[in-house]
Design a protein around this motif. Structure first.
Motif, PDB file in Angstrom:
ATOM      1  N   PHE A 271       0.958  -1.419   0.025  1.00 56.64           N
ATOM      2  CA  PHE A 271       0.090   0.024   0.032  1.00 56.64           C
ATOM      3  C   PHE A 271       0.840   1.338  -0.011  1.00 56.64           C
ATOM      4  CE2 PHE A 271      -2.734   3.460   1.741  1.00 56.64           C
ATOM      5  CZ  PHE A 271      -3.775   3.162   0.839  1.00 56.64           C
ATOM      6  N   TYR A 274       1.732   1.836  -3.582  1.00 50.48           N
ATOM      7  CA  TYR A 274       0.575   2.346  -4.475  1.00 50.48           C
ATOM      8  C   TYR A 274      -0.003   3.614  -3.974  1.00 50.48           C
ATOM      9  CZ  TYR A 274      -4.423   2.774  -5.645  1.00 50.48           C
ATOM     10  OH  TYR A 274      -5.274   3.198  -6.156  1.00 50.48           O
ATOM     11  N   MET A 275       0.157   4.104  -2.487  1.00 48.08           N
ATOM     12  CA  MET A 275      -0.476   5.119  -2.301  1.00 48.08           C
ATOM     13  C   MET A 275       0.551   6.489  -2.707  1.00 48.08           C
ATOM     14  SD  MET A 275      -2.059   6.714   1.317  1.00 48.08           S
ATOM     15  CE  MET A 275      -0.536   7.525   1.895  1.00 48.08           C
ATOM     16  N   TRP A 278       0.090   6.828  -6.237  1.00 46.71           N
ATOM     17  CA  TRP A 278      -1.189   7.547  -6.478  1.00 46.71           C
ATOM     18  C   TRP A 278      -1.139   9.089  -6.104  1.00 46.71           C
ATOM     19  CZ3 TRP A 278      -4.761   9.790  -2.896  1.00 46.71           C
ATOM     20  CH2 TRP A 278      -5.958   9.806  -3.437  1.00 46.71           C
ATOM     21  N   TYR A 279      -0.824   9.437  -4.862  1.00 47.87           N
ATOM     22  CA  TYR A 279      -0.725  10.799  -4.389  1.00 47.87           C
ATOM     23  C   TYR A 279       0.127  11.725  -5.456  1.00 47.87           C
ATOM     24  CZ  TYR A 279      -2.870  12.546  -0.270  1.00 47.87           C
ATOM     25  OH  TYR A 279      -3.915  13.087   0.656  1.00 47.87           O
ATOM     26  N   LEU A 317      -5.899 -14.087  12.747  1.00 50.12           N
ATOM     27  CA  LEU A 317      -5.979 -13.318  13.680  1.00 50.12           C
ATOM     28  C   LEU A 317      -6.500 -14.119  15.154  1.00 50.12           C
ATOM     29  CD1 LEU A 317      -6.055 -10.289  14.289  1.00 50.12           C
ATOM     30  CD2 LEU A 317      -8.426 -10.194  13.723  1.00 50.12           C
ATOM     31  N   ARG A 401       8.465 -22.935  25.428  1.00 53.02           N
ATOM     32  CA  ARG A 401       7.157 -22.756  25.837  1.00 53.02           C
ATOM     33  C   ARG A 401       6.913 -21.259  25.598  1.00 53.02           C
ATOM     34  NH1 ARG A 401       7.171 -26.992  24.904  1.00 53.02           N
ATOM     35  NH2 ARG A 401       6.592 -28.831  25.825  1.00 53.02           N
ATOM     36  N   LEU A 402       5.450 -20.778  25.081  1.00 49.32           N
ATOM     37  CA  LEU A 402       5.175 -19.531  24.951  1.00 49.32           C
ATOM     38  C   LEU A 402       5.055 -18.963  26.283  1.00 49.32           C
ATOM     39  CD1 LEU A 402       2.553 -19.529  22.178  1.00 49.32           C
ATOM     40  CD2 LEU A 402       4.709 -18.265  22.344  1.00 49.32           C
TER      41      LEU A 402
ATOM     42  N   HIS B  45       6.123 -18.527  31.660  1.00 49.44           N
ATOM     43  CA  HIS B  45       5.741 -19.172  30.358  1.00 49.44           C
ATOM     44  C   HIS B  45       4.952 -20.697  30.749  1.00 49.44           C
ATOM     45  CE1 HIS B  45       7.591 -16.936  27.547  1.00 49.44           C
ATOM     46  NE2 HIS B  45       8.764 -17.116  28.162  1.00 49.44           N
ATOM     47  N   GLU B  55      -9.507 -18.906  27.320  1.00 48.86           N
ATOM     48  CA  GLU B  55      -9.334 -17.449  26.472  1.00 48.86           C
ATOM     49  C   GLU B  55      -9.952 -16.328  26.910  1.00 48.86           C
ATOM     50  OE1 GLU B  55      -8.809 -17.042  21.624  1.00 48.86           O
ATOM     51  OE2 GLU B  55      -8.764 -19.073  22.395  1.00 48.86           O
ATOM     52  N   LEU B  63     -11.497  -6.228  18.651  1.00 49.57           N
ATOM     53  CA  LEU B  63     -11.570  -6.667  17.180  1.00 49.57           C
ATOM     54  C   LEU B  63     -12.798  -5.929  16.592  1.00 49.57           C
ATOM     55  CD1 LEU B  63     -10.718  -7.634  14.298  1.00 49.57           C
ATOM     56  CD2 LEU B  63     -11.952  -9.648  14.828  1.00 49.57           C
ATOM     57  N   PHE B  67     -13.447  -2.473  14.411  1.00 46.44           N
ATOM     58  CA  PHE B  67     -14.448  -2.431  13.192  1.00 46.44           C
ATOM     59  C   PHE B  67     -15.262  -1.074  13.344  1.00 46.44           C
ATOM     60  CE2 PHE B  67     -13.282  -6.812  11.749  1.00 46.44           C
ATOM     61  CZ  PHE B  67     -13.150  -6.494  10.474  1.00 46.44           C
ATOM     62  N   GLY B  90      -5.774  18.280  -5.883  1.00 44.01           N
ATOM     63  CA  GLY B  90      -5.031  17.794  -7.015  1.00 44.01           C
ATOM     64  C   GLY B  90      -5.787  16.868  -8.020  1.00 44.01           C
ATOM     65  N   LYS B  92      -8.281  15.356  -7.641  1.00 47.39           N
ATOM     66  CA  LYS B  92      -8.641  13.550  -7.292  1.00 47.39           C
ATOM     67  C   LYS B  92      -9.963  13.880  -6.749  1.00 47.39           C
ATOM     68  CE  LYS B  92      -4.211  11.876  -6.208  1.00 47.39           C
ATOM     69  NZ  LYS B  92      -3.317  12.862  -6.662  1.00 47.39           N
ATOM     70  N   SER B  96     -11.646  10.061  -1.978  1.00 45.31           N
ATOM     71  CA  SER B  96     -10.434   9.355  -2.343  1.00 45.31           C
ATOM     72  C   SER B  96     -10.249   8.241  -1.436  1.00 45.31           C
ATOM     73  CB  SER B  96      -9.277  10.190  -2.753  1.00 45.31           C
ATOM     74  OG  SER B  96      -9.671  10.823  -3.704  1.00 45.31           O
ATOM     75  N   TRP B  97     -10.565   7.181  -1.360  1.00 39.85           N
ATOM     76  CA  TRP B  97     -10.336   6.099  -0.255  1.00 39.85           C
ATOM     77  C   TRP B  97      -8.789   5.864  -0.054  1.00 39.85           C
ATOM     78  CZ3 TRP B  97      -7.672   1.830  -1.233  1.00 39.85           C
ATOM     79  CH2 TRP B  97      -7.776   1.474  -2.745  1.00 39.85           C
ATOM     80  N   GLN B  98      -8.152   6.007  -1.172  1.00 35.87           N
ATOM     81  CA  GLN B  98      -6.663   5.798  -1.160  1.00 35.87           C
ATOM     82  C   GLN B  98      -6.001   6.792   0.054  1.00 35.87           C
ATOM     83  OE1 GLN B  98      -8.318   6.472  -4.033  1.00 35.87           O
ATOM     84  NE2 GLN B  98      -7.589   5.170  -5.496  1.00 35.87           N
ATOM     85  N   ALA B  99      -6.478   8.121  -0.196  1.00 38.51           N
ATOM     86  CA  ALA B  99      -5.753   9.005   1.003  1.00 38.51           C
ATOM     87  C   ALA B  99      -6.359   8.779   2.378  1.00 38.51           C
ATOM     88  CB  ALA B  99      -6.276  10.425   0.319  1.00 38.51           C
ATOM     89  N   VAL B 101      -6.838   5.647   3.593  1.00 37.90           N
ATOM     90  CA  VAL B 101      -6.661   4.719   4.291  1.00 37.90           C
ATOM     91  C   VAL B 101      -5.718   4.596   5.666  1.00 37.90           C
ATOM     92  CG1 VAL B 101      -5.129   2.300   4.175  1.00 37.90           C
ATOM     93  CG2 VAL B 101      -6.648   3.181   2.346  1.00 37.90           C
ATOM     94  N   PRO B 102      -4.815   5.589   5.760  1.00 42.41           N
ATOM     95  CA  PRO B 102      -4.177   5.833   7.013  1.00 42.41           C
ATOM     96  C   PRO B 102      -4.939   6.010   8.027  1.00 42.41           C
ATOM     97  CG  PRO B 102      -2.805   6.899   5.196  1.00 42.41           C
ATOM     98  CD  PRO B 102      -4.491   6.458   4.587  1.00 42.41           C
TER      99      PRO B 102
END
Lengths: 402, 189
Positions: A271, A274-275, A278-279, A317, A401-402, B45, B55, B63, B67, B90, B92, B96-99, B101-102
């Motif tokens: 990425f 690519y970015m 692209w930029y 994950l 062992r972990l 350990h 767990e 997670l 999201f 510029g 664009k 612009s999803w590319q910009a 992403v960060p």
């Protein structure tokens, strides 16, 4: 539990048979491809594709072997011999299989693989004329010889010391001698792999340049080395060659965690490349990406992001997945398929601009080279035990062992 | 001077090496104890498996929070750049999803990270002002070079003699009662 001392080399007839079938099938498809003018050019790209895959797996494993020595790792002693097995083609086979690339470069008129090798084309292209001091056949071949010699030299050193340990010959000294070469290896590896990536893959499109390209190719290489290592370790464990209790779920977890981490690393590097392109939006850089988002190549690009990052990342994950051998096998297979796809994505658009083309002309060399790789592994297994039985740290590694 | 009331809230067994602790933890788990814990100067350990700790839900919830952060980032960047205050940059596209992403990445990590931190405090019951272990005198030892198993009196299986016998059976030579002191309500008067 099999006692460690009783582990001896074992021929695997099954592996040998698969390797020979692939090799013969590959050669069978390659010969007719070499006869036709159009299929000969397709053969050239396909050979580079297959060779780059073999190169990725071999040097990816060599990287982890060098990293093991550099970091004085202990947990990975149980899988060190498997890394050595996968890196072993670097001692000679990798160089031998480069000869067809040399021939295709010298017989450019028949194969047209590297556009900069065509003197008439270079003469009328000011950009290529400007790059001639670097991109010319003698210098290209000299550089390739240097890279191959460096990799062969380090691999030979690591393997020779390791085999000396098997014989019980100064085991501690061998560990120290291998570790001493860890840092020099890593520096030499970084430079040679970056330049080889530029020479062998980036120069297929000699107008284009990307400063991160070497790291991009390395990230795929590290992933393929790891995936091959994980598959080999699990296969050797399941077939009983690696005795019960040697490679534990904790070792598998480490391999899974590394696979997980390197998938994220690949995504980060891919990425980043690519970015920035692209930029900045500069035509001399964007066309390479643009070519790969046109027609059928868009689907390949999307599949690449899925196979290399999204799928492995989310599959690995959960903590449980990294400890589960079957999940690791699935992910490793996806990662290796991703490497085939990645190299296809790098090499093939230069030949087929409209979209991906894959026929029997493309399949010969990859099958033959995959067969050659497996044959080399089966020869290794027939000669050496698949565990570094003489390493003084082996027992400690088994207790990891972990 | 106020009088200190005290009651015994459990038994602590101290070990000199981590592998003895791990072996003992297996014994305690097999004996059916549920309210007990190990205290060590550093992560040991294999102790979680020996103790049979299931767990943790922290990862999964983290997670989901990640999201949520990703959704927030997509909404935020889209709303700001393409709808609420559109500016062409510029040449664009506005969205612009590319910009972005960060930003997707950062908010994913931020939401997941803060959630995980909060959950670790909440589920680990961190931030208590007081624990009987502080009075027991074992804390200076288990934060230095010793390893302890603590069996709590609130465990349904608990009886002092059985707890001591169990710890002794695992090879523990240093078994101490855990005393909690309670000051009188009028301590300051």
């Amino acid at each position: 539990m099999t006692p460690i001392d009783s582990i001896s080399p074992q021929t695997s007839m099954r592996l040998r048979r698969i390797a020979l079938i692939l090799l013969i099938a590959g050669l069978h498809l390659s010969v007719p491809a070499l006869l036709g003018a159009e299929s000969r050019e397709r053969f050239a790209s396909a050979y580079l594709w297959g060779y780059a895959f073999l190169w990725s797996v071999t040097l990816g494993s060599l990287f982890f072997l060098g990293l093991h020595h550099l970091t004085h790792a202990r947990w990975s002693v149980v899988i060190r011999r498997v890394m050595e097995m996968l890196a072993a083609p670097a001692t000679g086979m990798l160089a031998a299989l480069f000869i067809p690339v040399v021939l295709m470069l010298l017989l450019h008129g028949h194969f047209s693989l590297f556009p900069w090798a065509d003197a008439a084309h270079v003469a009328e292209d000011p950009i290529l004329a400007g790059k001639r001091p670097y991109l010319n056949s003698p210098f290209f071949l000299a550089r390739a010889a240097l890279y191959l010699a460096v990799w062969a030299g380090f691999t030979r050193h690591f393997l020779r010391q390791s085999f000396r340990q098997d014989a019980g010959d100064d085991a501690v000294g061998a560990v120290l001698r291998m570790r001493r070469m860890g840092a020099p290896f890593m520096m030499a590896f970084a430079v040679t792999v970056s330049f080889a990536a530029i020479d062998w893959l980036m120069s297929l499109n000699p107008h284009w340049f990307s400063t991160i390209f070497g790291v991009y190719v390395f990230s795929g290489m590290a992933l393929s080395g790891l995936a091959a290592l994980t598959l080999a370790v699990i296969a050797l464990r399941n077939s009983g060659r690696l005795p019960e209790g040697c490679v534990t779920t904790d070792h598998l977890y480490n391999l899974g965690a590394l696979l997980f981490g390197f998938s994220a690393f690949w995504a980060y590097i891919a990425f980043s490349q690519y970015m920035l392109i692209w930029y900045a939006n500069m035509p001399e850089e964007t066309f390479y990406i643009h070519d790969r988002l046109q027609g059928g190549w868009l689907g390949v690009s999307v599949a690449l992001a899925l196979a290399r990052f999204v799928i492995p990342f989310f599959l690995l994950l959960p903590r449980r997945a990294k400890r589960h051998a079957r999940t690791l096998v699935v992910v490793s297979v996806i990662v290796l398929a991703g490497q085939w796809l990645d190299l296809f994505w790098l090499i093939m658009p230069e030949r087929h601009a409209a979209g991906p083309v894959i026929g029997w002309q493309e399949l010969g060399p990859p099958l033959a080279l995959a067969g050659a790789l497996l044959l080399s592994l089966s020869r290794f297994l027939a000669r050496r035990p698949c565990l570094a039985v003489g390493d003084p740290l082996l027992e400690e590694s088994m207790r990891f062992r972990l | 001077m106020s009088e200190l009331r005290h009651k015994q809230v459990g038994v602590a067994g101290l070990y000199d090496d981590p592998s003895a602790l791990v072996r003992a933890a297996v014994e305690v788990r097999r004996a059916g104890y549920t309210r007990w814990d190990c205290h060590t100067p550093y992560p040991v350990h294999g102790l979680d498996t020996a103790m049979g700790i299931p767990e943790s839900p922290v990862g999964g919830i983290g997670l989901l929070a990640g999201f949520a952060g990703l959704g927030t980032a997509i909404g935020l960047t889209g709303w700001l750049s393409a709808w609420h205050y559109p500016i062409h940059i510029g040449g664009k596209p506005l969205f612009s999803w590319q910009a972005f992403v960060p930003i997707y990445f950062e908010l994913f990590v931020l939401f997941a990270g803060l959630t995980v931190m909060g959950l670790v405090f909440a589920l680990g019951r961190l931030g208590r002002w007081h624990s009987p272990l502080h009075d027991s005198g074992i804390m200076p030892e288990v934060t230095c070079d010793r390893f302890a198993i603590v069996l709590e009196a609130s465990d349904p299986n608990y009886s002092e003699d059985a707890a001591r016998a169990l710890l002794a059976q695992t090879g523990c030579r240093d078994i101490r009662p855990l005393i909690e002191y309670e000051e009188e309500d009028d301590a300051f008067l």
